[in-house]
Design an enzyme around this catalytic site. Structure first.
Site, short mmCIF file in Angstrom:
data_model
loop_
_atom_site.label_atom_id
_atom_site.label_comp_id
_atom_site.label_asym_id
_atom_site.label_seq_id
_atom_site.Cartn_x
_atom_site.Cartn_y
_atom_site.Cartn_z
N GLU A 206 0.87 -1.31 0.08
CA GLU A 206 -0.06 -0.11 0.01
C GLU A 206 0.86 1.21 0.00
O GLU A 206 0.52 2.29 -0.59
CB GLU A 206 -1.09 0.06 1.11
CG GLU A 206 -2.28 -0.85 1.02
CD GLU A 206 -1.78 -2.42 1.26
OE1 GLU A 206 -0.64 -2.86 1.70
OE2 GLU A 206 -2.69 -3.21 0.83
N HIS B 15 -12.22 -5.52 7.81
CA HIS B 15 -12.74 -5.17 6.40
C HIS B 15 -14.12 -4.51 6.48
O HIS B 15 -14.90 -4.69 5.40
CB HIS B 15 -13.07 -6.54 5.86
CG HIS B 15 -11.73 -7.29 5.44
ND1 HIS B 15 -10.87 -7.89 6.57
CD2 HIS B 15 -11.09 -7.63 4.40
CE1 HIS B 15 -9.93 -8.75 5.96
NE2 HIS B 15 -9.95 -8.32 4.71
#
Ligand SMILES: Cc1ncc(C[n+]2csc(CCOP(=O)(O)OP(=O)(O)O)c2C)c(N)n1
Ligand SMILES: [Mg+2]
Lengths: 348, 324
Positions: free
Chosen positions: B60, B127
């Site tokens: 990321e 999530h």
């Protein structure tokens, strides 16, 4: 046993000509190194005079490395130099008065007083302004290389990092992505053997940092960072290789940080003998002797360079001191970019 | 007009921009061959090739940092986080580098980070988050939270056009549940202009993202009691439409602020305090805040249901406000 290749010194004018520099270029580099050191020496004085707010960093001992790499870059290449790399800014053509204005937090510094010391860059000269967080600019440098690769341009990005900052994950992510995609980038490790007070053996356990390059699928080279010509030649090779599609290279440039981490630090933790030993390899003095031996540098030429640099810096300080302090009413200007900001050569 | 799901509208906006502007490219984990974890970029690599639809390593920091460098070099990158939650790994690149570069160095960073966010399907603590408030606090970042298919497309195009780093929070719960007519041509939805999702006179709900629909269901229930609820969909948090919020507060004199991000330090607090500062004399009741609990997002359905504001919670809050 180290895996990385060790660079050779450059032993003649003929050899350096083959690497792309003539005598005039060499004298130019010598002058740039003097300006680089001069800016930081004078900055230090201004700091002690109370004219520079905040802290103050220098790259004493790193002049050969920064100037050597920057000289090897092409006009359209870009880079993310750090706090020891003043020579990169000077080589790329930043006017010294703007650097002093930056130091003093004036409106005409490259960051218009929004940031201090070497946290600056002129994007028109292909440089990106560093942030404090190290080595956060490495992924950004990789992104520049990615843009060149997507557009199939023959341009190269150069990303700098310190041996201390090599311990952070940004370094790994940047090099891994660059390796996987064989991007046109050269990683330069300014290994000055200290990260603030932390010695190398507490930052990494491999023999050389350049050894890590193999793990990312590209070449690693160790070079004597006090030898401007050796640095130049290796950087040139790596940059041209990247330009030709040969992928990244990591160059580890070995020096010693010749002062404390910043002005407040007297570097008591660095053994005295270490400073003495490395003082004998002062990059500017080394290059001066090389030029006298190999390029017939004369006393007159030396005097002329010294005098012109002295004048340049004195004028620069005067001009910077004339620059106004930023207007507090401009505080929140420029937090967000406007569409007109995109009207630059990069964004066409 | 064509009928599209919220997800299809995102894809459509992205495709329109990629066809129109060669500088736009997509990078993220599994966005190429696989078409992205949620299939937003399905078929993109075939159309645009592997150097405009780039499968990145699991990195990321490199994705967002890479986008920043590419943007400074004149590209218009669109990064996909596989889930919004993983943006924490790129915090430094967004907050330290991208957000501050224009202010410090004068170099704009026109990047978009797409963030599949939100809960409601047992995604658990990693999530399901809605971390928009954390980023709204950072000067230099724009924050976008579309609630409808039409806005999803128009706001994405605006985000790509915008010369700043834009965080585009796309709510996973809306991906395939919402379907509506969306203009087929290219259009933009301006930042900082709230949308009146429903007009009303008695109570105002200020919200964004999936909670717009929760508020809508609650408002329907209040119709039976003769309470008319106005729902303002902010669409973007940075910049946010202060004017529309204050006008609606003046009109109804009662405000409920609703969000799926957690309560303490949430953006709802900013809205409530602005109303208190600037429209105090128009209020007939204390401002009510309904938000997720101050806990990580839990996994098990009854816990998650207790965490995320439900229609019943909003109905209760609205009734109390109406009766005040
Ligand atoms: C992420 C991060 N942590 C801590 C610091 C504070 N800091 C500034 S320079 C420095 C040492 C850096 O060492 P190195 O990477 O070897 O670079 P050098 O200063 O020696 O050139 C530290 C710890 C920082 N700038 N960034
Ligand atoms: Mg160091």
């Amino acid at each position: 046993m180290a895996i990385a290749r060790e660079a050779e010194p450059v032993s003649s004018l003929h050899e350096i000509r083959e690497a792309g520099l003539d005598r005039e270029d060499l004298l130019g580099m010598y002058r740039t190194m003097l300006i680089t050191r001069g800016i930081e020496e004078r900055g230090h004085i201004l700091y002690k005079q109370g004219k520079i707010p905040g802290s103050f960093y220098t790259g004493r001992g790193n002049e050969a490395s920064s100037v050597g790499v920057a000289t090897a870059m092409g006009g359209d290449d870009v880079g993310t130099p750090l706090h020891r790399d003043m020579g990169v800014h000077v080589t790329r053509g930043v006017e010294p008065w703007r650097i002093f204005a930056q130091y003093m937090g004036r409106a005409d510094g490259p960051t218009r007083g929004r940031d201090g010391n070497v946290h600056m860059a002129d994007s028109k000269l292909g440089l990106l302004a560093m942030v404090s967080h190290l080595p956060a600019m490495l992924p950004v440098a990789v992104g520049c290389a990615l843009a060149f690769r997507i557009r199939e341009e023959r341009r190269v990005s150069v990303g700098w990092f310190g041996e201390g900052a090599s311990a952070r994950g940004d370094c790994h992510e940047a090099m891994n992505l660059a390796g996987v995609r064989r991007l046109p980038i050269v990683f330069i490790c300014d290994n000055n053997q200290w990260a603030y007070s932390t010695p190398t053996h507490l930052e990494y356990a491999c023999e050389t940092l350049a050894d890590r390059a193999q793990a990312y699928g590209f070449e690693g080279v160790v070079v004597d960072g006090t030898d401007v010509l050796a640095v130049y030649r290796e950087a040139k090779r790596a940059i041209e290789k990247a330009r030709e599609g040969g992928g990244p290279t990591m160059i580890e440039s070995l020096t010693l940080r010749m002062e404390g981490h910043a002005v407040h630090d007297d570097a008591f933790y660095v053994p005295k003998e270490m400073f003495e030993e490395w003082a004998k390899r002062d990059p500017i003095e080394r290059f001066r002797s090389w030029l006298r031996e190999n390029a017939a540098l004369t006393d007159d030429e030396e005097d002329e360079v010294a005098a012109s640099v002295k004048k340049l810096l004195a004028d620069a300080i005067n001009r910077a001191e004339e620059s106004p302090l930023p207007d507090p009413s401009s505080l929140t200007e420029g937090v967000f970019a406007t569409p007109e900001d995109l009207d630059t050569p990069h964004h066409k | 007009m064509a009928e599209m799901t919220y997800l299809q509208a995102i894809s459509d906006g992205l495709r329109v921009e990629m066809r129109r502007d060669k500088r736009v490219f997509v990078i993220g984990e599994d966005v190429g061959v696989y078409g992205g974890a949620f299939k937003v970029t399905l078929g993109f690599q075939e159309e645009f090739g592997p150097w405009r639809v780039i499968d990145s390593p699991l990195s990321e920091t490199a994705i967002v940092g890479g986008c920043t460098g590419a943007a400074i070099m004149g590209m218009r990158p669109v990064a996909e986080m596989q889930f919004a939650d993983f943006i924490s790994c790129a915090w430094d690149q967004l907050v330290t580098v991208a957000a501050k570069q224009r202010y410090r160095a004068g170099t704009p960073v026109p990047i978009v980070v797409r963030l599949p966010s939100g809960g409601g399907f047992s995604g658990g603590p990693f999530h399901s988050q809605n971390p928009e408030s954390s980023f709204a606090h950072i000067a230099g970042l724009k924050v976008v939270c579309p609630a409808t298919p039409e806005d999803a497309k128009g706001l994405l195009i605006s985000a790509i056009e915008d010369p700043n780093p834009v965080l585009y929070f796309e709510h996973k719960h809306l991906y395939r549940r919402l379907k509506a007519d969306v203009p087929e041509e290219r259009y933009t939805v301006p930042f900082g202009k709230a949308r009146v999702h429903r007009e009303g006179d008695d109570v105002t709900v200020v919200t964004w993202g999936a909670m717009v629909h929760t508020a809508g269901d609650a408002a329907k229930e209040l119709e039976a009691d003769g309470v008319s609820v106005e729902i303002l969909d902010l669409r973007t948090l940075i910049p946010w439409d202060k004017k529309a919020v204050l006008e609606s507060a003046e009109k109804t004199s009662k405000v409920l602020v609703l969000h799926e991000d957690t309560r303490t330090g949430g953006f709802g607090g900013e809205i409530a305090s602005t109303i208190a500062e600037e429209a105090f004399e128009h209020l007939d009741a204390p401002i009510v805040r309904i938000a997720a609990a101050d806990s990580p997002v839990p996994f098990s359905p009854p816990l998650e249901k207790a965490f995320i504001p439900q229609v019943d919670d909003v109905v209760k809050g609205l009734k109390e406000l109406a009766a005040y």
